[in-house]
Design an enzyme around this catalytic site. Structure first.
Site, mmCIF file in Angstrom:
data_model
loop_
_atom_site.group_PDB
_atom_site.id
_atom_site.type_symbol
_atom_site.label_atom_id
_atom_site.label_comp_id
_atom_site.label_asym_id
_atom_site.label_seq_id
_atom_site.Cartn_x
_atom_site.Cartn_y
_atom_site.Cartn_z
ATOM 1 N N VAL A 17 35.162 45.589 31.375
ATOM 2 C CA VAL A 17 33.792 45.817 31.845
ATOM 3 C C VAL A 17 33.287 47.190 31.403
ATOM 4 O O VAL A 17 32.179 47.322 30.872
ATOM 5 C CB VAL A 17 33.706 45.688 33.377
ATOM 6 C CG1 VAL A 17 32.301 46.030 33.870
ATOM 7 C CG2 VAL A 17 34.093 44.283 33.817
ATOM 8 N N ARG A 48 42.721 56.068 32.521
ATOM 9 C CA ARG A 48 44.128 56.332 32.838
ATOM 10 C C ARG A 48 44.958 56.529 31.574
ATOM 11 O O ARG A 48 45.906 57.307 31.565
ATOM 12 C CB ARG A 48 44.702 55.165 33.651
ATOM 13 C CG ARG A 48 44.104 54.990 35.036
ATOM 14 C CD ARG A 48 44.926 53.977 35.838
ATOM 15 N NE ARG A 48 44.373 53.754 37.173
ATOM 16 C CZ ARG A 48 43.583 52.749 37.497
ATOM 17 N NH1 ARG A 48 43.231 51.869 36.562
ATOM 18 N NH2 ARG A 48 43.119 52.596 38.717
ATOM 19 N N GLU A 131 25.732 45.452 42.774
ATOM 20 C CA GLU A 131 25.433 44.064 42.409
ATOM 21 C C GLU A 131 26.612 43.389 41.707
ATOM 22 O O GLU A 131 26.883 42.202 41.905
ATOM 23 C CB GLU A 131 24.205 44.017 41.503
ATOM 24 C CG GLU A 131 23.732 42.628 41.135
ATOM 25 C CD GLU A 131 23.185 41.870 42.340
ATOM 26 O OE1 GLU A 131 23.813 40.867 42.724
ATOM 27 O OE2 GLU A 131 22.154 42.274 42.882
ATOM 28 N N ILE A 138 25.202 37.183 38.256
ATOM 29 C CA ILE A 138 24.228 36.481 39.086
ATOM 30 C C ILE A 138 23.515 37.467 40.018
ATOM 31 O O ILE A 138 24.169 38.149 40.810
ATOM 32 C CB ILE A 138 24.907 35.398 39.942
ATOM 33 C CG1 ILE A 138 25.687 34.424 39.052
ATOM 34 C CG2 ILE A 138 23.887 34.645 40.774
ATOM 35 C CD1 ILE A 138 26.537 33.445 39.817
ATOM 36 N N GLY A 189 42.483 32.807 29.214
ATOM 37 C CA GLY A 189 42.090 34.128 29.681
ATOM 38 C C GLY A 189 41.300 34.145 30.964
ATOM 39 O O GLY A 189 40.821 35.204 31.397
ATOM 40 N N LYS A 207 34.577 39.190 48.590
ATOM 41 C CA LYS A 207 33.172 38.908 48.306
ATOM 42 C C LYS A 207 32.474 38.306 49.522
ATOM 43 O O LYS A 207 31.303 38.605 49.795
ATOM 44 C CB LYS A 207 33.075 37.973 47.106
ATOM 45 C CG LYS A 207 33.600 38.604 45.819
ATOM 46 C CD LYS A 207 33.730 37.598 44.697
ATOM 47 C CE LYS A 207 34.271 38.250 43.436
ATOM 48 N NZ LYS A 207 34.486 37.275 42.334
#
Length: 430
Positions: A17, A48, A131, A138, A189, A207
């Site tokens: 990400v 890291r 978000e 979404i 994956g 979540k």
């Protein structure tokens, strides 16, 4: 007019990400500046492993001293995508203390310590946006806490983990067993080498805690969420679901009690009608179904994970936070004024599908029915198949409390004619 001094951004984490966030910030710099009203500069990237090759990421920006990066004092926004509890928690609070707002994708931390992080942001007059912590690309957090701020949300029902949806979808459409479907998810994956967080429901539970807190204006922690994984779901469960015109999904369910006096949050596999919008969600996609008083039923659908989708949500928050920074304002913070109690799972009322292995002889059905009646659980339908002295008995109940169902199952296990309880699954979506 556009401000010439750039807004400086510190990025914590440069994995799947983070590297995509850095790429978009670089390649779309002009568009971002136009939308914000000022240039945005990537001022440093905390990692890291500094020796790891990161295509398109300027090596001179990489540092292993994330603490020094967030303490610089000239950082306007810190983007945290490292995940986990520590050092993320300390780095975020340090960022607030040194004048930066924060954009995070850290569902685990927000589910555990969201109240403390919101308090720290408010104390320092800074933004905390997240978000990307739920359902990837979404738009969901912002509609719940802004678009529906004037409405009363009663229920949030959703598929919020792409890995588990991929596995269950494969089991449903191809007849594959759990392990076979998991192996395919891993090869493609979609599943981690250790898929525990996904298949045991930990990811979805975090979540659910975030969604319930926003939807019901109540602090809901991860410990408040009832959690069951989907590793015990079998091909036989799918076959039974199909006979009922249903399929099986791992759902996050957040509900307000009918009297409005409490809320519940839970994650578990459930049978839902094929006519329900969530039943058609395939592959690794996510979807969340929201029910409210004024807006009625709303559906949010799209890719729930992955570098680009998650980075899209992160960048959306970054634009909003930078705009707030320029105007000297802050966006909405925590709304927990309702402070509703979170009811235990035993008080949840729903329908159930119970599959029993029983002796194939007269009187068994009567014994089983008596046990259900003694515990106040009404039977809707019964299906029995027998062969060579053994039989399977499938019972679907009317709505009953989870505690009543638990007592029923415990009593069924004690019957000499019940060889075993093959599966118990909740029936939702009606």
């Amino acid at each position: 007019m556009m401000r010439t001094r750039p807004l400086k951004v510190a990025l914590l984490g440069c994995g799947v990400v983070g590297s995509e966030v850095a790429r978009i910030m670089t390649t779309h710099a002009g568009d971002l500046a136009a939308r914000i009203g000022a240039p945005v500069e990537l001022a440093g990237i905390g990692v890291r492993r500094p020796g790891k090759v990161r295509d398109g990421v300027p090596a001179e920006l990489v540092t292993t001293d994330a603490t020094a990066l967030v303490k610089r004092g000239d950082i306007d926004v810190v983007v945290e995508v490292i995940g986990g509890i520590e050092p993320a928690r300390t780095l975020i609070t340090t960022a607030f203390e040194h004048g930066a707002s924060v954009v995070s994708a850290n569902k685990a931390l927000l589910a555990q310590d969201g109240a403390a992080l919101h308090a720290a942001a408010e104390a320092h007059g800074k933004d905390l946006y997240y978000e990307a912590a739920v359902a990837g690309a979404i738009p969901l957090i912002r509609p719940l806490r802004e678009s529906l701020a004037g409405d009363k949300v009663n229920r949030v029902l959703g598929i919020v983990n792409g890995t588990t949806n991929f596995i269950l979808d494969k089991m449903d459409t191809t007849g594959a067993g759990y392990q076979e479907a998991l192996d395919e998810a891993t090869a493609l994956g979609y599943a981690e080498a250790d898929p525990t967080a996904d298949v045991e429901g930990f990811d979805a539970a975090a979540k659910a805690a975030i969604l319930a807190g926003i939807a019901f204006h109540t602090r809901v922690r991860l410990d408040d969420v009832h959690r069951e994984g989907m590793t015990e779901v079998t091909a036989a469960d799918f076959a039974s679901a199909k006979q009922m015109g249903r399929t099986i999904k791992l759902l996050a369910i957040c509900e307000r009690a009918e009297d409005g006096g409490s809320v519940t949050a839970r994650v578990h596999p459930a049978m839902i009608p094929l006519t329900h919008p969530l039943a058609s969600v395939r592959g690794a996609y996510n979807a969340v179904f929201v029910e409210s008083d004024a807006a009625g039923q709303l559906m949010f659908y799209g890719p729930g994970a992955g570098g680009s989708p998650t980075a899209s949500a992160v960048l959306g928050d970054l634009v909003a936070v930078c705009r707030n920074r320029l105007s000297g304002a802050t966006g909405p913070g925590e709304s927990a004024y309702a402070a509703l109690p979170v009811s235990p799972m035993g008080e949840v009322v729903t329908r159930y599908h119970i599959s029993l292995d029983v002796a194939d002889k007269p009187g068994v059905l009567a014994q089983v029915a008596t046990v259900f009646a003694e515990h106040g659980v009404s039977i809707d339908t019964v299906r029995q198949q027998g062969k060579d002295g053994e039989a399977s008995l499938v019972v679907v109940t009317h709505r009953a409390s989870d505690a009543a169902l638990g007592g029923t199952v415990e009593a069924l296990r004690k019957l000499d004619t019940v060889r075993g309880v093959a599966s118990i699954m909740r029936v939702e979506g009606e």
